[in-house]
Design an enzyme around this catalytic site. Structure first.
Site: not given
Length: 200
Positions: A29, A51, A59
């Protein structure tokens, strides 16, 4: 010279921040997505949504669940999610593949509706990018990276005014980092300046 503990050189010889160095999913990522410009409505809406779900979580958790999120939220097509009803909310609350937080699910639906409404003026992507600052941080260490800014505070306020939820200043700063509005790659990282928006 003392090695920088916040930068790790991988087996490929490339330097990355410690958070992106170990987990293969985070590494991929970081190398291909994080910090690259996202300027389309669909892409920005998806990232606002993710988010928002990330608030209070890691995350990595959200990234692992991203395929399930995309399946649950019609690939984050705003027009489709805007039509979700209470029945859809209940269906999503029973979906073990995503984060089952009612307020975050309801916010994602409300944000889809706000995204559609925003088209009458400028559009979500244009609005978010209008808060791009004149300069960007140039951190050497991880603790030099801001968690919010005057621009993310203003963006949060404007989005809330327009009916968006789970768009606090810290969450919006994370969004701005993720889509290239600011560049907070560490100066020692191989990705610094890779967005083409900011000079290294």
């Amino acid at each position: 010279m003392t090695p920088d503990p916040d930068v790790v050189v991988g087996d490929d010889g490339l330097a990355r921040p410690a958070w992106a160095a170990a987990d293969p999913l985070l590494r991929g990522y970081y190398d291909t997505e994080w910090g690259m410009p996202v300027t389309d409505e669909h892409g920005v809406y998806e990232r606002v949504s993710l988010e928002g779900f990330q608030a209070g979580l890691s995350w990595a958790t959200i990234l692992r669940k991203r395929p399930a999120f995309r399946a649950a939220f019609a690939d984050f097509v705003p027009d489709k999610v805007a039509g979700y009803t209470e029945t859809d909310v209940e269906r999503l609350m029973a979906d073990a593949g995503i984060v089952r937080n009612r307020k975050k699910i309801e916010a994602t639906v409300a944000n889809a509706r706000a995204t559609v409404a925003l088209r009458q003026e400028m559009g979500l992507a244009e609005l978010v990018w209008s808060f791009r600052p004149e300069d960007t941080p140039r951190p050497v260490r991880f603790d030099e990276i801001p968690t919010k800014s005057a621009e993310s505070i203003a963006l949060s306020k404007e989005l809330r005014r327009r009916g968006f939820a789970f768009v606090g200043p810290t969450t919006m700063y994370a969004l701005m980092e993720a889509i290239g509005v600011v560049d907070t790659h560490l100066l020692g990282s191989h990705r610094r300046g890779s967005s083409g928006i900011w000079a290294a």
